[in-house]
Design an enzyme around this catalytic site. Structure first.
Site, PDB file in Angstrom:
ATOM      1  N   TYR A  54      -9.737 -20.938 -19.749  1.00 32.25           N
ATOM      2  CA  TYR A  54     -10.576 -20.048 -18.923  1.00 32.25           C
ATOM      3  C   TYR A  54     -10.752 -18.694 -19.601  1.00 32.25           C
ATOM      4  CZ  TYR A  54     -12.315 -17.069 -15.224  1.00 32.25           C
ATOM      5  OH  TYR A  54     -13.077 -16.187 -14.511  1.00 32.25           O
ATOM      6  N   GLY A  61     -15.823 -17.498 -13.044  1.00 35.71           N
ATOM      7  CA  GLY A  61     -15.946 -17.612 -11.597  1.00 35.71           C
ATOM      8  C   GLY A  61     -16.221 -19.043 -11.184  1.00 35.71           C
ATOM      9  N   HIS A  84     -23.569  -8.895 -15.208  1.00 44.42           N
ATOM     10  CA  HIS A  84     -22.709  -8.212 -14.250  1.00 44.42           C
ATOM     11  C   HIS A  84     -23.035  -6.718 -14.125  1.00 44.42           C
ATOM     12  CE1 HIS A  84     -20.679 -11.948 -14.287  1.00 44.42           C
ATOM     13  NE2 HIS A  84     -19.524 -11.541 -13.799  1.00 44.42           N
ATOM     14  N   ASN A 197     -12.536  -6.789 -15.867  1.00 47.19           N
ATOM     15  CA  ASN A 197     -11.628  -7.296 -14.842  1.00 47.19           C
ATOM     16  C   ASN A 197     -10.512  -6.318 -14.525  1.00 47.19           C
ATOM     17  OD1 ASN A 197     -11.388  -9.595 -13.189  1.00 47.19           O
ATOM     18  ND2 ASN A 197     -11.670 -10.917 -14.966  1.00 47.19           N
ATOM     19  N   ARG A 286       1.161  24.789  16.901  1.00 44.04           N
ATOM     20  CA  ARG A 286       2.590  24.470  16.908  1.00 44.04           C
ATOM     21  C   ARG A 286       2.906  23.196  16.120  1.00 44.04           C
ATOM     22  NH1 ARG A 286       5.165  22.335  22.063  1.00 44.04           N
ATOM     23  NH2 ARG A 286       3.228  23.109  22.919  1.00 44.04           N
TER      24      ARG A 286
END
Length: 513
Positions: A54, A61, A84, A197, A286
């Site tokens: 891969y 993907g 992309h 990535n 306060r």
């Protein structure tokens, strides 16, 4: 000029800010070059084998089932960057893009990505040349990393797309690279994927937000103390022994800061001498240390997450030292996204309590003797009435921005990426909220300093006097008839945002926490 050396073991938040905002030069360590070469040899060996791996010899993907032949792999890496780089909307700020690029370089240099040393050197060269890729607001889902923003950066390394030169002009990236003697990279196996990535965009924005909030929380303590003075409140609630019984570190620090600012004040402690004496101050006065303190503790947690992420190598697949290239889910932005959203909640609440104090200063029924809206001639003059409207509008937006982005998820990539973090969106809205916080604090500062000056018969604390003097020297006028307020408010915002309020007070108080 400062030089930041990138090694294999991550980087620091200070280094990120130095590169992103101050233009520090970047160098690769010898250790990083060795690690890059060793990891690359693993990728090259796997690329030569017939078995698909891969990111090396497959698609990406939902398309990861296709085995890619050697002659198409360079095209595959170019194509993933081009396809992309699909961002839309306004341009992202230069400092964010520089942080994004530097943090991706940090991971590349870890030796876990398989990127060649020459690609890492090109990334450093682009940063050092002051070339900033054009990155757009929308495109990242905060999972598989900040894909679209990082792709636009990778596109510049290839000499494609648009980038901003050191002179601020946007031009074709190829022209800018040529002018600076930088050769565009020819991506090889895994390199396109490795450049995309990461959680680098959301992490960079988190680190810069934390840097800004460190100043703003000190500024909020100072303005809260000034408001307490202007309202003739009591500093007794700030006593250390009251905060040690509830030992949240941030709360104790905020109370100590306020007490240091109020030291020597002639305005505090008059709350029981009025015609309608008070037993105690309102919550917004306060409980200021409790609210600001909780925000400080939130920042401490966010810094812990940021430091862990800075020490991480976020990529998929990852090149392990034993020669394996393994898919993983470390690119998921949940750890960063959660704290970005958490900070937005804290920032909104700090803005909210600041606005409530401002409103109290302007209301003659609650300000203990101050004129309505701090006006010079109420009725003829409106004073700071609309300044508080502006502050309220800012706070209202901050409350909307506090709605978490990380609770949302829209599946993508044909349901392969079926749960995403939206961390980039969390970071973008936090940047807006932090900018609003500086404006909200500036309005309270403007009101509180005017109110103190209207208490002419009482002497404020030395630290308060120093803050007022510095603010007036910065061009922000004091009490008087109505005038065009926007320039005063802009100047007050810059005074707060740039740390000048803290710088004015600390010579008197000593370093604030």
């Amino acid at each position: 000029m400062q030089t930041v050396v990138v090694g294999t073991s991550g980087t620091t938040a200070d280094d990120v800010v130095a590169v992103a905002r101050d233009g520090a030069r970047v160098e690769l360590s010898a250790e990083a070059r060795t690690a890059l070469a060793e990891a690359r040899s693993i990728v090259d060996a796997l690329a030569a084998k017939p078995e698909p791996v891969y990111g090396v010899s497959t698609g990406f993907g939902a398309l990861a089932t296709r085995h890619i032949s050697p002659e198409l792999r360079a095209q595959l890496q170019r194509n993933i960057v081009r396809s992309h780089a699909a961002g839309m909307g306004p341009r992202v700020e230069r400092e964010v893009v520089r942080a994004l690029m530097f943090l991706r370089l940090k991971t590349v240099c870890s030796g876990y990505t398989g990127v060649r040393p020459e690609v890492a050197q090109t990334m450093a060269d682009v940063l050092n040349a002051g070339i900033t890729p054009v990155v757009h607001e929308y495109g990242s889902l905060g999972c598989s990393g900040d894909l679209a923003p990082l792709s636009h950066c990778a596109l510049t390394l290839m000499g494609e797309g648009d980038a901003e030169g050191p002179d601020g002009t946007v031009r074709p990236a190829g022209e800018l690279l040529a002018e600076h003697g930088i050769e565009p990279v020819e991506l090889r196996e895994k390199e396109g994927l490795a450049l995309l990535n990461g959680t680098d965009g959301m992490l960079g924005m988190l680190i810069m937000a934390l840097a800004d909030l460190g100043r703003l929380y000190k500024s909020a303590d100072i303005t809260a103390a000034l408001t307490l003075e202007a309202l003739l409140g009591t500093e007794k609630v700030l006593a250390p022994e009251l905060h040690t019984v509830r030992p949240h570190p941030g709360q104790g620090a905020a109370a100590a800061n306020m007490l240091a600012v109020l030291k020597g004040s002639g305005l505090t402690g008059h709350f029981q001498e009025e015609e309608a004496p008070r037993v105690q101050d309102a919550y917004s006065v306060r409980c200021a240390p409790q609210v600001a303190g909780a925000g400080r503790d939130t920042m401490a947690h966010a810094r812990l997450v940021a430091d862990r992420e800075l020490a991480s190598a976020v990529d998929n697949p990852i090149v392990l030292r034993d020669g394996r290239v393994e898919s993983n889910g470390n690119f998921h932005g949940a750890p960063v996204a959660y704290v970005l959203d958490f900070l937005a909640v804290a920032v909104a609440d700090l803005g909210s309590i600041s606005e409530r104090r401002t409103d109290r200063l302007l209301d003659k029924n609650r300000s203990h003797g101050l004129p309505p809206f701090l006006a010079d001639d109420a009725g003829v003059d409106s004073g700071l009435m609309i300044a508080q409207y502006t502050q309220a509008a800012l706070v209202s937006e901050m409350k909307r921005l506090a709605v978490p982005a990380s609770a949302d998820s829209i599946p993508s990539s044909a349901m392969q990426e079926d749960h995403v973090s939206m961390g980039w969106s969390a970071a973008r809205k936090l940047r807006t909220a932090v900018g609003n916080l500086a404006r909200v604090i500036a309005v309270e500062l403007y009101a509180a300093t005017r109110a103190i000056e209207l208490r002419r018969h009482l002497t404020p604390a030395p630290a308060s006097q120093a803050a007022i003097a510095a603010l007036r020297a910065a061009g922000v006028e004091g009490p008087g008839p109505d005038r065009f307020l926007a320039p005063d408010l802009d100047a007050a915002e810059a005074f707060v945002r740039d740390g000048k309020l803290v710088a004015a007070v600390e010579p008197v108080t000593g370093p604030l926490a």
